[in-house]
Design a protein around this motif. Sequence first.
Motif, PDB file in Angstrom:
ATOM      1  N   PRO A 585       0.818  -1.224   0.000  1.00  0.00           N
ATOM      2  CA  PRO A 585       0.000   0.000   0.000  1.00  0.00           C
ATOM      3  C   PRO A 585       0.846   1.266   0.000  1.00  0.00           C
ATOM      4  CG  PRO A 585      -0.798  -1.576   1.627  1.00  0.00           C
ATOM      5  CD  PRO A 585       0.515  -2.087   1.153  1.00  0.00           C
ATOM      6  N   TYR A 590      -0.197   5.267   0.814  1.00  0.00           N
ATOM      7  CA  TYR A 590      -0.841   5.010   2.095  1.00  0.00           C
ATOM      8  C   TYR A 590       0.102   5.396   3.243  1.00  0.00           C
ATOM      9  CZ  TYR A 590      -4.788   2.253   0.269  1.00  0.00           C
ATOM     10  OH  TYR A 590      -5.937   1.836  -0.356  1.00  0.00           O
ATOM     11  N   GLN A 594      -3.130   3.936   7.513  1.00  0.00           N
ATOM     12  CA  GLN A 594      -3.988   3.482   6.421  1.00  0.00           C
ATOM     13  C   GLN A 594      -3.582   2.085   5.944  1.00  0.00           C
ATOM     14  OE1 GLN A 594      -3.185   6.811   3.822  1.00  0.00           O
ATOM     15  NE2 GLN A 594      -5.227   7.700   4.160  1.00  0.00           N
ATOM     16  N   HIS A 597      -4.836  -0.499   8.414  1.00  0.00           N
ATOM     17  CA  HIS A 597      -6.274  -0.709   8.244  1.00  0.00           C
ATOM     18  C   HIS A 597      -6.552  -1.549   6.990  1.00  0.00           C
ATOM     19  CE1 HIS A 597     -10.419   0.384   6.975  1.00  0.00           C
ATOM     20  NE2 HIS A 597     -10.659   0.337   8.289  1.00  0.00           N
ATOM     21  N   PHE A 598      -5.820  -1.280   5.904  1.00  0.00           N
ATOM     22  CA  PHE A 598      -6.000  -2.053   4.673  1.00  0.00           C
ATOM     23  C   PHE A 598      -5.717  -3.531   4.923  1.00  0.00           C
ATOM     24  CE2 PHE A 598      -3.960  -4.116   1.059  1.00  0.00           C
ATOM     25  CZ  PHE A 598      -4.913  -3.965   0.065  1.00  0.00           C
ATOM     26  N   TYR A 599      -4.586  -3.840   5.570  1.00  0.00           N
ATOM     27  CA  TYR A 599      -4.227  -5.233   5.812  1.00  0.00           C
ATOM     28  C   TYR A 599      -5.205  -5.899   6.770  1.00  0.00           C
ATOM     29  CZ  TYR A 599       0.264  -4.991   3.360  1.00  0.00           C
ATOM     30  OH  TYR A 599       1.238  -4.886   2.406  1.00  0.00           O
ATOM     31  N   GLU A 601      -8.409  -5.278   7.143  1.00  0.00           N
ATOM     32  CA  GLU A 601      -9.642  -5.605   6.418  1.00  0.00           C
ATOM     33  C   GLU A 601      -9.410  -6.749   5.440  1.00  0.00           C
ATOM     34  OE1 GLU A 601     -13.123  -3.450   3.701  1.00  0.00           O
ATOM     35  OE2 GLU A 601     -11.501  -2.256   4.606  1.00  0.00           O
ATOM     36  N   ILE A 768     -11.571  -3.473  -1.741  1.00  0.00           N
ATOM     37  CA  ILE A 768     -11.017  -2.523  -0.772  1.00  0.00           C
ATOM     38  C   ILE A 768     -10.438  -1.309  -1.480  1.00  0.00           C
ATOM     39  CG2 ILE A 768      -9.349  -2.237   1.101  1.00  0.00           C
ATOM     40  CD1 ILE A 768      -9.489  -5.251   1.545  1.00  0.00           C
ATOM     41  N   ASP A 769      -9.646  -1.546  -2.530  1.00  0.00           N
ATOM     42  CA  ASP A 769      -9.023  -0.456  -3.289  1.00  0.00           C
ATOM     43  C   ASP A 769      -8.877  -0.922  -4.735  1.00  0.00           C
ATOM     44  OD1 ASP A 769      -7.498   1.492  -4.480  1.00  0.00           O
ATOM     45  OD2 ASP A 769      -6.073   1.688  -2.844  1.00  0.00           O
ATOM     46  N   MET A 772      -5.254  -0.897  -6.179  1.00  0.00           N
ATOM     47  CA  MET A 772      -4.156  -1.553  -5.459  1.00  0.00           C
ATOM     48  C   MET A 772      -3.611  -2.712  -6.295  1.00  0.00           C
ATOM     49  SD  MET A 772      -2.274  -1.593  -2.752  1.00  0.00           S
ATOM     50  CE  MET A 772      -3.249  -0.541  -1.646  1.00  0.00           C
TER      51      MET A 772
END
Length: 920
Positions: A585, A590, A594, A597-599, A601, A768-769, A772
Amino acid sequence: MPGGRNLSLRVRLALRLYRLLLYVLPPGFRHHFGGEVFRLFRDRLQEAGDPPSFVCLGGFGVRVLRDFITALPGLWWAALARGRGDGGSAINLDTRSLRLPRRRGRIMASFLFDLRHAARSLFRDWAFTVAVVATLGLGIGLNTAAFSAVHGLLLRPLPGVVEPDDLVQVYRTWRGGSEYAPSSIPHFFDVRDRNDVFDGVTAWQVIPLSLSAGGRSERITAQMVSANFFEVLGVRPALGRTFLQEAEGRGEGGHPVLVLSYGFWLERFGGDPQVVGRTLVINGQPWRVLGVAEEGFRGPMPVLRPAVWAPLLMQPQLMPQRAVLDNRGDNALNLLARLKPGVTVEQAQNSVNVLATRLSEEYPRFNEGSGMLLVPQRHAGIRPEFRAVQIGMSALLMAAVGLLLLIACVNVAGLFLARAQDHKKEMAIRLGLGASRGRLTRQLLTENLLFSVVAGGTGLLLAYGVIQVVNGLPLPTDWSLEWEFAIDRPILVFTLAAALATGLGLGLVPAIRASRPDPASILKGELSPQGRQGSRIIRALVVTQIALSLLLLVSARIFLGNLREATRIEKGFDSDNVLLAAVDPGLQGYSQQQAEHFYAELLSRMEALPGVRSVGLARRVPMDFEGRSRTVRVPGYTPTPGESMSIQHNYVSSGYFETMGIPLLGGRGFIEEDSGPGEAAIIVNEAFAERFWPGVDALDRLVSVAGPDREVIAVVGNGKYRSLGEPPTPFMYLPWPQVFSSQMTLHIRASGDPEALVSPLRDEIRAIDPNMPVYNLRMLNNHLGIALLPARVGGITLALFGVLGTALATVGIYGVMSRTVSLRTREIGVRVSLGADPLEVTRLVILQGMRIVVLGLLVGMVGALLAERAVRGLLYSQTGIDPMTFVGVPMLLAVVALTAITLTARRAAAVDPMEVLRSE
């Protein structure tokens, strides 16, 4: 010749095709001699008349092509003479006579006569030609392909670099640690600015970047380099300009510019010259293209294929979450320096030793116990730490193909000897008519050399095909690596030398023997002393074939067993049904919060998918050759002088040990609370515990690393971390994200086929993104293929060569034994006429043949034992040759030889004594 309108369709078509054939000749040559060559074809066609069919026309074309090939040397000679202005250099092709300057003309005419005679023999005895060319072509072709690989890995200078022999790689050394350690950015500045032996010092590091284009992001391989990188290497741009020290070498973070590689420019932008000045989105920010590097240049590591180069002072933007421009403790840069004129490597080494001592005094915290080591670029190979393995595997490869070529040469030597025996009456008659022995020897050597040249050309075609296949093989690695083997000038010289050496080596003895027959003995049909000597030579060839084949098969058996042992080595984890996927990220801009939080989720979503047993994150994957380490301090432990306290490590999340199947010997795995503020946990392996707390329980012990003292909460089993052959090595695990890294690899253990999770994984990441990028999607077992690569190359290569060698030896043994029996036809006929039983004759031939085979097996086993000792350092298992190899391989060859001998013995028993006596 009648007018064109009266010619048949077949003849007109033949003339047109032949005109097209002439266009393969060089323009100057075609201008001088094209008309003469075409008239030769037309006149021969007129002599032959209108062929009744295209089949006859095809055969006629082959004959004319043969004449054309044999006339080419004379044409070339005349072209050279005409270019020098020599008189009388014209060629009359109709009479096939040369009018050259007298002295050179006589020599050249004699050579051309021998060449034409050899070419006609090549076309006439096509079965013999195919056997020789195929056998030698196989040996020469595989040797050429192998030498191309060795040359590309160890010998070829850096492409696109000026005076590459003046370059040296600069490494840091640590007392009790690595000899080839990288450097920090401040250390690079010290070496660059405080030396008096280098014309320039540059730095480079392989990094991943995120390229956004067309609404999607992808990961590309790049090199972060100092501004003087292209200047030190002497690389010129193909388009635009490269970095300048006066511009990109000043001002941190102020130059978001790129230089594209030539290959990336062609692939991505189609070679558009307007690419200079264009803006690319890298890591979410705009970067301007300065230029394109020259074609063929890839940087200091030729197997790496970078897409772009970016300035070193842009490191914070290139590697978000890891600003290390002023960090002397972050060692990741590779240094490359160019020696000043007249400075030797030894002088430069002494100078940097003094500099290393000064830096240790000025910065004891970061340089105590460290030094510097210079490695000439020409000696570095892919990486200096792997050079011993590269040399060992290269020597093994060349030895294997060398053995195969020897077997091929032995086969062809037997064929040439048999052919010389068949032509002995012809040679005797020619001697009787006044021909000199030297003249006959020269003619036979010319014939053998022509065979070798044709075989060399066949070998080049085979080598080209093999190289293309090898270049297309994907490498199991995270980076854009690819082989770039090629047939360039050194390879062509090697092939020519191999072809000529085999031609002279194989043809000299048969040519001398054939040119020195005993006319009286031959005309009487008696076996001369030379015939008996020939029988001894043939028996020696059988012994050599058996010994070489056994050596090759035993070596293949050893390395196949080594490959099997490598797959059985206890790795310390379970690699089955594990899917790997890398994400970063930070490349998308990121922040740490952030990214966490990404990992979080992503882990939650993946754990909820059907078919997923467990999920974990890790900074590195086992056996990725990264070798990250940190210095530790263990309260109560006093290191010995020179002992390294740098320990390999990994950052992992909760669930990692369960996903990887790493056994806990005591304690518990990480939980989410271990990553919270104020917590300080660490997990060590068994080798770590035995080194620092031998005989004592390691749980609850303290280790000072990455900040505060950390408490050991678990001890896990030992594993393999960098290579399959490494001994038990201390290792430690730190909790992520307490020790943060933006780039992490997702480890997913599936309950079934992990490939079925690839599409759901991509869907969850896009949910999520959408921008990415996910890269390096692979199975863990496939990833381990890079660690098994040396064993697989050795095992598969030698197994293939062993099969080819056995096939060649089988054909050779049959041919040589058949020749041996044919030389004894008179003796066998006499025995049968005196009442010998055919079964007795068969048994006699088999016993005599098997004596030779047994001798060859004994010689081969001695060679195999010596070879096993020589390659022991390349093996994972040190058990040596197992009994199955000692017994099974010789029995296999003995059965093959017995089959060939039995076939020849049955033919010997069927000899008609009356026919033999009548021929006497």
